[in-house]
Design a protein around this motif. Sequence first.
Motif, PDB file in Angstrom:
ATOM      1  N   HIS A  11       0.684  -0.901   0.169  1.00 23.16           N
ATOM      2  CA  HIS A  11      -0.036  -0.455   0.290  1.00 23.16           C
ATOM      3  C   HIS A  11       0.545   1.466   0.099  1.00 23.16           C
ATOM      4  O   HIS A  11       0.240   2.088  -0.740  1.00 23.16           O
ATOM      5  CB  HIS A  11      -1.441   0.364   1.482  1.00 23.16           C
ATOM      6  CG  HIS A  11      -1.849   1.470   1.251  1.00 23.16           C
ATOM      7  ND1 HIS A  11      -2.768   1.797   0.437  1.00 23.16           N
ATOM      8  CD2 HIS A  11      -1.671   2.438   1.531  1.00 23.16           C
ATOM      9  CE1 HIS A  11      -3.362   2.735   0.453  1.00 23.16           C
ATOM     10  NE2 HIS A  11      -2.873   2.858   1.509  1.00 23.16           N
ATOM     11  N   ARG A  14       2.764   1.753  -3.355  1.00 26.68           N
ATOM     12  CA  ARG A  14       1.863   2.240  -4.335  1.00 26.68           C
ATOM     13  C   ARG A  14       1.778   3.711  -4.513  1.00 26.68           C
ATOM     14  O   ARG A  14       1.581   4.072  -5.466  1.00 26.68           O
ATOM     15  CB  ARG A  14       0.906   0.503  -4.642  1.00 26.68           C
ATOM     16  CG  ARG A  14      -0.885   1.820  -5.376  1.00 26.68           C
ATOM     17  CD  ARG A  14      -1.691   0.103  -5.696  1.00 26.68           C
ATOM     18  NE  ARG A  14      -2.415  -0.177  -4.083  1.00 26.68           N
ATOM     19  CZ  ARG A  14      -2.626  -0.804  -3.511  1.00 26.68           C
ATOM     20  NH1 ARG A  14      -1.721  -1.392  -4.034  1.00 26.68           N
ATOM     21  NH2 ARG A  14      -3.180  -0.693  -2.583  1.00 26.68           N
ATOM     22  N   ARG A  15       1.171   3.804  -2.829  1.00 27.91           N
ATOM     23  CA  ARG A  15       0.486   5.014  -2.781  1.00 27.91           C
ATOM     24  C   ARG A  15       2.128   6.582  -2.885  1.00 27.91           C
ATOM     25  O   ARG A  15       1.921   7.662  -3.826  1.00 27.91           O
ATOM     26  CB  ARG A  15       0.269   5.875  -1.750  1.00 27.91           C
ATOM     27  CG  ARG A  15       0.096   6.691  -0.939  1.00 27.91           C
ATOM     28  CD  ARG A  15      -0.343   6.560   0.265  1.00 27.91           C
ATOM     29  NE  ARG A  15       0.869   6.254   1.338  1.00 27.91           N
ATOM     30  CZ  ARG A  15       0.662   5.798   2.307  1.00 27.91           C
ATOM     31  NH1 ARG A  15      -0.652   5.888   3.037  1.00 27.91           N
ATOM     32  NH2 ARG A  15       1.138   5.667   3.153  1.00 27.91           N
ATOM     33  N   ASP A  16       3.112   5.680  -3.258  1.00 30.59           N
ATOM     34  CA  ASP A  16       4.197   6.350  -2.994  1.00 30.59           C
ATOM     35  C   ASP A  16       4.701   6.651  -4.944  1.00 30.59           C
ATOM     36  O   ASP A  16       5.176   7.864  -5.068  1.00 30.59           O
ATOM     37  CB  ASP A  16       5.690   6.105  -1.762  1.00 30.59           C
ATOM     38  CG  ASP A  16       5.341   7.035  -0.421  1.00 30.59           C
ATOM     39  OD1 ASP A  16       3.885   7.281  -0.235  1.00 30.59           O
ATOM     40  OD2 ASP A  16       6.385   7.246  -0.201  1.00 30.59           O
ATOM     41  N   GLY A 313       0.111  12.494  -1.111  1.00 30.21           N
ATOM     42  CA  GLY A 313       0.218  11.720   0.054  1.00 30.21           C
ATOM     43  C   GLY A 313       0.868  10.677   0.192  1.00 30.21           C
ATOM     44  O   GLY A 313       0.928   9.710   0.686  1.00 30.21           O
ATOM     45  N   SER A 319       8.588   8.261  -2.968  1.00 29.22           N
ATOM     46  CA  SER A 319       8.565   9.064  -3.677  1.00 29.22           C
ATOM     47  C   SER A 319       9.634  10.316  -4.604  1.00 29.22           C
ATOM     48  O   SER A 319       9.434  10.836  -5.404  1.00 29.22           O
ATOM     49  CB  SER A 319       6.956   9.941  -2.785  1.00 29.22           C
ATOM     50  OG  SER A 319       7.566  10.963  -1.832  1.00 29.22           O
TER      51      SER A 319
END
Length: 489
Positions: A11, A14-16, A313, A319
Amino acid sequence: MISAKELKNPHVVRRDLLASLVVFLVALPLCVGVAVASGVPAELGLVTGIVGGLVVGFLPGSKLQVSGPAAGLTVLVYEAVKEFGLGTLGPIVLAAGLLQVVLGLARFGRWFRAISVSVVQGMLAGIGLVIVLGQVYAMADTEQPGSGLAKLAGLPGLAVEIITDQEAMTAFALGAGTVALLLLWPKLPAAVRLVPAPLAAVALVTAVAALAGLRPTVADVNGLLHVIDLPGGAEFARLADVAVIGTVLAFALIASAESLFSAAAVDRMHDGPRTDYDKELVAQGVGNTLCGALGALPMTAVIVRSATNVQAGATTALSRIAHGLWLLIFAALLPAAVGIIPLAALAGILVHAGCKLVPAKEFGPLWREHRGEAVLLAVTAVAIVVTNLFEGVVLGLLLAVIKSAWETSHVQLTTHPLTGGRVVVSLTGNATFLRLPRILEQLEKLPQDEPIELDLTGLRHLDHACRVALENWARRHNDAETEPVTIRR
């Protein structure tokens, strides 16, 4: 740094990674625009962005700050390249990076927070004004004058050229369209705003120019390998020049201040770990040392990309590292895509970025509540436009010290008549030589025929000059055959 635990969480990964794509789309036009405005090949801006992601991204300090070429250093880089040549830029940036590393290891990072906020705001405002004044000429594909005053004086002539010259008018329309799109974009529906404003503005203006059959001036792009030029011994020998040393100091101090103030702003935007200022300063120094070795632009932590990273996010350094990877892939596989962007559109992005550096909305409340700070901000900004970045900042810092000394020396004198004709004179605050003329002026207005008690117990500080002057005043008052002055300490 990224922990193994974070990388094992799909999670988080994927978000980063999604956040990194958003940051990449914001960083791409800014990297190119800052490079062109700085008077260097567009690819050098991409090199700095790549180093900011793939190198600084791995280093400790701040997890969410994103580094790359910054609009705040555009003016200084442009002046350095113009005066010393592009070949000397690498050694200057490398030396500034090493200085940042030394300052970070010596734990100077935290002391940058002691710089007056008004001076920093004035510095950014002055940089913003110079960027706007210069890039207005670039929007019209016209060579800009050298100094800030010359840019101001040349605006009427620029307006005439835009009106009378078809090519200048076309280029300016593309640049103005870019600015208009950047202003309009935040007001559009959320689904549309998923595309970052700088990317959307550049893409739309480029498409309009192509569909309309226009032939605006574009960036000359040859790929990363063609533009990287490692500095040699002759270039490093220029570091012995006093003027070059001054530029190194300016690069290091301004880049450090901008990065650390950006870190403070980013820390207020999230609930994660706070920035270690000393480690962040070392990380920025390592990045600039490598950029200098590659002959690229200097870097800072950039608030626009950093804020985008948080808002997208991101919660880990993955990221910002991945955004550097996307920049590298783009620069390696699609460098020609940069070569179709009109320079006027890139100038429009810089005009918008420059305007955002000027705290126009904050100045009014600051003037009403802290007039001295507002004057400090304005003087610093104007000095940068009139002289240059380094001299303007030095003037601002000097005025901040003088203002602080003046306020620290504040002293209040009050009189209290008592029964029997006795007068108590109380001094409170800090009695220094700066306030001595005012103190003596008020004391000499006291009645000559009444007993006076001088109460100094409320003073936090009494310097030697004030103590001697007060004792001399009391002695003169006594010698005038009046009631003796009693001094209570």
